[in-house]
Design an enzyme around this catalytic site. Structure first.
Site, PDB file in Angstrom:
ATOM      1  CE  LYS A  66      -5.773  -0.798  -4.969  1.00  0.00           C
ATOM      2  NZ  LYS A  66      -4.442  -1.358  -4.716  1.00  0.00           N
ATOM      3  CG  ASP A 102      -1.665  -1.537  -1.608  1.00  0.00           C
ATOM      4  OD1 ASP A 102      -2.149  -2.568  -1.116  1.00  0.00           O
ATOM      5  OD2 ASP A 102      -2.107  -0.998  -2.633  1.00  0.00           O
TER       6      ASP A 102
END
Ligand code: NAP
Length: 276
Positions: A66, A102
């Protein structure tokens, strides 16, 4: 031509993303595919070359990539930059755009599970200051919450994150919880506590206002000890599975052109895989 998407990670076999996206592809009768691809860190540059060749419309990025994909993307959207992590890639005319969904997943989950939760919310407590906490603090800031208390086992990590994110973030240790609880309208657990039945030692949830909302982003088990205790006290609770489902919506829409819905059927299908 079949539109292809993926999730890359290392390891990748436990990802529930294929189940989520494949369910939506079937539901909408789309000519698309979504596959889990194990990509080692040293293989990332070669994978990005495949992306630029137009083989995929985009995909998801999970642990441990990420942060690493930042340097490989052609552009990263400002919120992903602020959060410091990319979990969604969208390929357009040979260029790779990095996004973070997210924070949208977190907001979508609370909006669905506790409508109106952020209206007039003056004080929130976020437990934990790791990768997930960054997205959640940015999400809470986007809803104009007056004060966000960021409490972490290692207070110095909370202090650095509060300085980095700026604004209304007040850092502290977990020991500050009980003194802050009486004024808190929202508690979010972003630590890994709750997995395997682990629990916080000294948080007194009974000190929270009766109207407080308690949410956990850990979703295995679905009802963590924190949520069980909050529910037993009559507080509102939202579990973490919805965040996983809702974060998938913007990516699917970008790759396949249809905005999918998080339904009870989808939730049940993913829930059935927990614990496996
Ligand atoms: P991370 O970056 O490794 O951060 C872990 C956090 O947990 C840190 O704040 C750490 O505190 C704290 N912590 C760990 N063990 C602890 C303990 N024994 N006592 C107190 N605090 C402890 O992890 P992350 O990426 O933020 O992920 C955290 C959790 O969120 C994971 O369980 C992950 O599966 C879950 N998650 C769920 C979703 C979803 O879609 N629902 C999305 C992302 C993540 P220190 O700084 O003191 O070490």
């Amino acid at each position: 031509m079949t539109t292809k998407a993926f999730v890359i990670g290392h390891p990748i076999n436990h990802s529930r993303s294929p189940l989520i996206h494949q369910s939506w592809l079937a539901e909408h009768h789309l000519d698309g595919s979504y596959e889990a691809i194990d990509v080692r860190p040293d293989e990332l540059p070669a994978f990005f070359a495949r992306l630029r060749s137009g083989e995929f419309a985009g995909g998801n990025v999970t642990i441990p990539h990420k942060e690493a994909v930042f340097g490989l993307c052609d552009a990263v959207d400002p919120l992903a930059r602020k959060i410091g992590a990319v979990n969604t890639l969208v390929v357009n005319e040979g260029k790779v755009l990095g996004r973070n969904t997210d924070y949208l997943g977190f907001l979508g989950n609370l909006d669905a599970g506790a409508p109106g939760w952020s209206n007039g919310l003056a004080s929130a407590i976020v437990l934990g200051a790791g990768g997930a906490a960054r997205a959640i603090v940015v999400a809470l800031q986007s809803r104009g919450i007056a004060t966000i208390h960021l409490l972490n086992r290692t207070p110095s990590t909370a202090e650095s994150l509060a300085t980095e994110l700026g604004g209304n973030v007040e850092p502290g240790g977990l020991g500050a919880f009980n003194a802050l609880a009486g004024a808190a309208g929202l508690v979010v657990n972003t630590t890994s506590i709750g997995m395997h039945g682990s629990r916080f030692d000294d948080l007194d949830l009974a000190l929270l206002p009766k109207t407080a909302l308690v949410t956990d982003i850990v979703y295995v088990p679905l009802e963590t000890p924190l949520l069980a205790e909050a529910r037993a006290l009559g507080l509102r609770t939202v579990d973490g599975l919805g965040m996983l489902l809702h974060q998938a919506v913007p990516g699917f829409e970008a790759w396949f052109g249809v905005r999918p819905k998080v339904t009870a059927e989808l939730r049940a299908r993913v829930e059935a895989t927990l614990g496996h």
